[in-house]
Scaffold this motif. Structure first.
Motif, mmCIF file in Angstrom:
data_model
loop_
_atom_site.group_PDB
_atom_site.id
_atom_site.type_symbol
_atom_site.label_atom_id
_atom_site.label_comp_id
_atom_site.label_asym_id
_atom_site.label_seq_id
_atom_site.Cartn_x
_atom_site.Cartn_y
_atom_site.Cartn_z
ATOM 1 N N VAL A 374 26.567 -45.163 -7.430
ATOM 2 C CA VAL A 374 26.618 -43.765 -7.867
ATOM 3 C C VAL A 374 25.916 -43.572 -9.209
ATOM 4 O O VAL A 374 25.104 -42.661 -9.384
ATOM 5 N N PHE A 375 26.226 -44.439 -10.188
ATOM 6 C CA PHE A 375 25.740 -44.237 -11.556
ATOM 7 C C PHE A 375 24.545 -45.122 -11.933
ATOM 8 O O PHE A 375 23.913 -44.899 -12.962
ATOM 9 N N GLY A 376 24.255 -46.149 -11.129
ATOM 10 C CA GLY A 376 23.178 -47.071 -11.471
ATOM 11 C C GLY A 376 23.726 -48.350 -12.083
ATOM 12 O O GLY A 376 24.840 -48.393 -12.600
ATOM 13 N N THR A 377 22.929 -49.404 -12.038
ATOM 14 C CA THR A 377 23.384 -50.726 -12.496
ATOM 15 C C THR A 377 23.550 -50.814 -14.011
ATOM 16 O O THR A 377 24.232 -51.707 -14.512
ATOM 17 N N ASP A 378 22.915 -49.891 -14.740
ATOM 18 C CA ASP A 378 23.002 -49.958 -16.206
ATOM 19 C C ASP A 378 24.198 -49.176 -16.752
ATOM 20 O O ASP A 378 24.385 -49.095 -17.971
ATOM 21 N N PHE A 379 25.029 -48.624 -15.879
ATOM 22 C CA PHE A 379 26.167 -47.817 -16.342
ATOM 23 C C PHE A 379 27.255 -48.702 -16.958
ATOM 24 O O PHE A 379 27.565 -49.778 -16.450
ATOM 25 N N SER A 380 27.842 -48.212 -18.063
ATOM 26 C CA SER A 380 28.979 -48.893 -18.682
ATOM 27 C C SER A 380 29.933 -47.842 -19.255
ATOM 28 O O SER A 380 29.499 -46.957 -20.004
ATOM 29 N N PRO A 381 31.228 -47.933 -18.936
ATOM 30 C CA PRO A 381 32.198 -46.982 -19.498
ATOM 31 C C PRO A 381 32.249 -47.047 -21.025
ATOM 32 O O PRO A 381 32.613 -46.074 -21.686
ATOM 33 N N ASN A 382 31.883 -48.204 -21.579
ATOM 34 C CA ASN A 382 31.926 -48.382 -23.028
ATOM 35 C C ASN A 382 30.933 -47.493 -23.764
ATOM 36 O O ASN A 382 31.010 -47.346 -24.993
ATOM 37 N N ALA A 383 30.006 -46.898 -23.022
ATOM 38 C CA ALA A 383 29.035 -45.998 -23.646
ATOM 39 C C ALA A 383 29.733 -44.823 -24.321
ATOM 40 O O ALA A 383 29.210 -44.257 -25.290
ATOM 41 N N LEU A 384 30.927 -44.489 -23.827
ATOM 42 C CA LEU A 384 31.684 -43.380 -24.417
ATOM 43 C C LEU A 384 32.024 -43.652 -25.888
ATOM 44 O O LEU A 384 32.087 -42.724 -26.699
ATOM 45 N N ASP A 385 32.215 -44.910 -26.228
ATOM 46 C CA ASP A 385 32.580 -45.274 -27.608
ATOM 47 C C ASP A 385 31.472 -44.949 -28.608
ATOM 48 O O ASP A 385 31.730 -44.809 -29.812
ATOM 49 N N THR A 386 30.249 -44.826 -28.114
ATOM 50 C CA THR A 386 29.120 -44.549 -29.014
ATOM 51 C C THR A 386 28.882 -43.061 -29.201
ATOM 52 O O THR A 386 28.029 -42.656 -30.002
ATOM 53 N N LEU A 387 29.628 -42.238 -28.452
ATOM 54 C CA LEU A 387 29.455 -40.784 -28.527
ATOM 55 C C LEU A 387 30.555 -40.203 -29.404
ATOM 56 O O LEU A 387 31.711 -40.145 -29.005
ATOM 57 N N HIS A 388 30.213 -39.763 -30.599
ATOM 58 C CA HIS A 388 31.226 -39.383 -31.578
ATOM 59 C C HIS A 388 31.543 -37.882 -31.573
ATOM 60 O O HIS A 388 32.653 -37.490 -31.899
ATOM 61 N N SER A 389 30.588 -37.056 -31.233
ATOM 62 C CA SER A 389 30.870 -35.618 -31.227
ATOM 63 C C SER A 389 31.312 -35.173 -29.837
ATOM 64 O O SER A 389 30.941 -35.787 -28.833
ATOM 65 N N TYR A 390 32.089 -34.102 -29.806
ATOM 66 C CA TYR A 390 32.557 -33.638 -28.500
ATOM 67 C C TYR A 390 31.388 -33.042 -27.704
ATOM 68 O O TYR A 390 31.425 -33.012 -26.464
ATOM 69 N N TYR A 391 30.290 -32.610 -28.393
ATOM 70 C CA TYR A 391 29.103 -32.095 -27.692
ATOM 71 C C TYR A 391 28.451 -33.219 -26.874
ATOM 72 O O TYR A 391 28.059 -33.029 -25.714
ATOM 73 N N GLU A 392 28.331 -34.388 -27.499
ATOM 74 C CA GLU A 392 27.732 -35.539 -26.799
ATOM 75 C C GLU A 392 28.590 -35.973 -25.617
ATOM 76 O O GLU A 392 28.078 -36.273 -24.528
ATOM 77 N N GLN A 393 29.879 -36.015 -25.850
ATOM 78 C CA GLN A 393 30.794 -36.410 -24.779
ATOM 79 C C GLN A 393 30.745 -35.409 -23.628
ATOM 80 O O GLN A 393 30.743 -35.793 -22.456
ATOM 81 N N HIS A 394 30.719 -34.129 -23.991
ATOM 82 C CA HIS A 394 30.641 -33.056 -22.992
ATOM 83 C C HIS A 394 29.413 -33.249 -22.107
ATOM 84 O O HIS A 394 29.502 -33.229 -20.863
ATOM 85 N N HIS A 395 28.258 -33.453 -22.725
ATOM 86 C CA HIS A 395 27.009 -33.614 -21.973
ATOM 87 C C HIS A 395 27.057 -34.853 -21.075
ATOM 88 O O HIS A 395 26.642 -34.810 -19.910
ATOM 89 N N TRP A 396 27.545 -35.957 -21.607
ATOM 90 C CA TRP A 396 27.591 -37.226 -20.857
ATOM 91 C C TRP A 396 28.532 -37.130 -19.655
ATOM 92 O O TRP A 396 28.188 -37.550 -18.541
ATOM 93 N N ILE A 397 29.721 -36.567 -19.891
ATOM 94 C CA ILE A 397 30.707 -36.434 -18.812
ATOM 95 C C ILE A 397 30.170 -35.516 -17.715
ATOM 96 O O ILE A 397 30.295 -35.806 -16.515
ATOM 97 N N LYS A 398 29.559 -34.390 -18.112
ATOM 98 C CA LYS A 398 29.006 -33.457 -17.116
ATOM 99 C C LYS A 398 27.951 -34.140 -16.250
ATOM 100 O O LYS A 398 27.886 -33.940 -15.033
ATOM 101 N N LYS A 399 27.114 -34.941 -16.904
ATOM 102 C CA LYS A 399 26.044 -35.651 -16.186
ATOM 103 C C LYS A 399 26.630 -36.588 -15.125
ATOM 104 O O LYS A 399 26.136 -36.652 -13.988
ATOM 105 N N LEU A 400 27.703 -37.309 -15.489
ATOM 106 C CA LEU A 400 28.339 -38.241 -14.544
ATOM 107 C C LEU A 400 28.999 -37.505 -13.376
ATOM 108 O O LEU A 400 28.904 -37.932 -12.217
#
Length: 522
Positions: A374-400
């Motif tokens: 679904v997400f590709g072989t390079d996907f990692s849930p830990n990527a969320l830890d690098t997103l500090h603003s809620y804008y970044e998190q919002h965009h990333w979650i929507k994309k998934l």
């Protein structure tokens, strides 16, 4: 093994029967012996044999009297009479009353075996049919109850109660308490394995004369829906689940937490109790607490945001199942807008985003799909830890979430799709009959009407009845175009009982009467 009870007043004859044949070799098991009909009835109530092998002439209660009483209590039980020549007429009369067979003394063991083996096949078939029927009933019941958790029911309490009654589930108080059990362990595969085991243990642990439905939800939890007495006490419920979770934690290698919703009246409120149970469980999980928690004792300041989060999750799960990307994005946008307007702390925003990711991964896993596909072989849930603003998190979650919906659409073959497809195929074959019903379509798939109607409307955006009517009228239109048949003939060919009813339906559906339609085409 086919279970046999021997009934005869002569000890030597009982011993002869028991030892003369190697019963196990032929698929039989002697489960008991009785010396008269009275004793046989007591043993039958206790042991419930498949076959009662009984003499006719006995003291206290003879074989015929025993047979009559057995058929009153257990209509499906098989009775084989052992009789002498002097009692032959009694045996013949007994056969007319429903006795499976009789055998005359003296007899060879082969003669007795042939009689029993002939009857064994009937019993095995009966057992298989009963087991299949029970399995189907359990599946239908689970479907009804599961729908109550997933979304607000479009059916009334009376309609749901009637459906459950037809499946042998007699609901009396229509008062329910939902408890959600969560297993604290790592690995979705391990959780999936233990869900069934914990659910089965819970079902056996709670002894009640009320209905108790136990199932798994899409979050990996075990859900208990317990019908309770009018004088139900919250404290008693807590004690039951505390003992159960303590027992599991003591004997197994993981711990259980339980969230208990409030007592609700009516089937339509089952989902509300479920949401409450999830809310209190999720709230305490954020605080790293394990135990038994009730919604009624939850802090008021935590209730609003907790309920809000659970309702968001449930909405997202609903729209994911429907593959409705537009609604999924709308819900996510509203959530993050709420986060911004309430100025929720960054740490808590991170927890919410991680919860959304966990929900999405659970959905993909339970749909039987691979995360990397679904997400590709390079996907990692830990990527969320690098997103500090809620804008970044919002965009990333929507994309998934968008990727997930698009993947599911491309690989679409849902349960609702299968149910609707089979229903359409059944209608296309049987629409010519004016007596076939929605219940018949449901029965052909071993599902209940409620579930069929729900799945069909979800997939087809119309009811089953609307589909049947539409198909019949389209077929009628095709025949009308040929202009060689009477309206009465066409009505019969498309499943209408008479021409006038077809005419009214045709005009209502197409806005023109059949006669005028013919003239228009001509």
């Amino acid at each position: 093994m086919i279970r046999i009870l021997i009934v005869d007043d002569e000890p030597l004859f009982r011993e002869y029967l028991r030892k003369k044949i190697n019963w196990q070799d032929y698929g039989f098991n002697i489960i008991g012996e009785a010396k008269n009909g009275v004793e046989a009835l007591e043993l039958t109530d206790e042991l419930y044999p498949d076959i009662v092998l009984t003499d006719i002439n006995m003291p206290h209660m003879n074989g015929l009297e025993l047979t009559e009483e057995l058929y009153k209590r257990y209509p499906d039980m098989g009775v084989i009479l052992i009789t002498g020549h002097s009692e032959f007429e009694y045996a013949r009369k007994a056969v007319k009353l429903g006795v499976a067979d009789y055998i005359l003394k003296p007899f060879q063991k082969e003669e007795l075996l042939m009689t029993l083996l002939k009857f064994r096949n009937n019993i095995k078939t009966s057992h298989e049919l009963k087991a299949r029927d029970q399995t189907n009933k359990e599946l239908l019941t689970a479907g009804i109850i599961n729908n109550l958790l997933l979304e607000q029911s479009v059916f009334t309490d009376k309609e749901i109660k009637a459906e459950l009654d037809s499946l042998g589930m007699k609901v009396t108080t229509v008062k329910f308490v939902v408890t959600v059990l969560r297993m604290h362990m790592t690995g979705d595969e391990e959780i999936a394995v233990w869900q069934f085991a914990v659910g089965k243990m819970l079902k056996e642990y709670i002894k009640t004369n009320r209905n108790h439905f136990v199932l798994s939800d899409h979050h990996g939890n075990v859900v208990s829906i317990l019908e309770v007495e009018e004088d139900w006490q919250d404290s008693d419920h807590v004690k039951i689940f505390r003992k159960f979770t303590d027992m599991v934690s003591k004997n197994l290698e993981f711990k259980l937490s339980a969230g208990i919703g409030s007592c609700q009246k009516g089937f339509g409120r089952v989902r509300h109790s479920y949401i409450e149970a999830l809310s209190v469980l999720n709230q305490h999980e954020l605080e790293n607490c394990i135990g038994i928690f009730t919604y009624d004792l939850m802090k008021e300041e935590n209730k609003d945001i907790s309920i809000f989060n659970v309702e968001i999750n449930e909405k997202l799960m609903k729209f994911l199942r429907e593959k409705n990307e537009e609604e999924v994005i709308r819900v996510l946008d509203e959530l993050y807008e709420h986060i911004s307007s309430k100025r929720i702390a960054g740490d808590y925003v991170q927890v919410i985003s991680m919860g959304l990711l966990s929900l999405l991964i659970s959905f993909i896993t339970y749909a039987g799909k691979n995360i990397e596909d679904v997400f590709g072989t390079d996907f990692s849930p830990n990527a969320l830890d690098t997103l500090h603003s809620y804008y970044e998190q919002h965009h990333w979650i929507k994309k998934l979430f968008s990727k997930t919906v698009q993947y599911m659409i491309e690989h679409r073959k849902t349960r609702s799709y299968e149910v609707a497809k089979k229903a359409r195929e059944y209608v296309e074959v049987n629409y010519v009959r004016n007596d076939f019903t929605v219940a018949e379509i449901a029965k052909a798939q071993f599902i209940n009407q409620t579930y069929l109607r729900s799945m069909f409307k979800k997939e087809m955006k119309m009811t089953v009845s609307e589909y049947i009517t539409g198909l019949r009228l389209e077929k009628a239109k095709e025949l009308l175009i040929e202009d060689t048949y009477t309206l009465a003939y066409i009505a019969e060919k498309v499943g209408y009982s008479d021409a006038s009813y077809l005419s009214k339906s045709f005009k209502k559906h197409f806005g023109i009467a059949p006669k005028n339609y013919i003239n228009l085409k001509g």
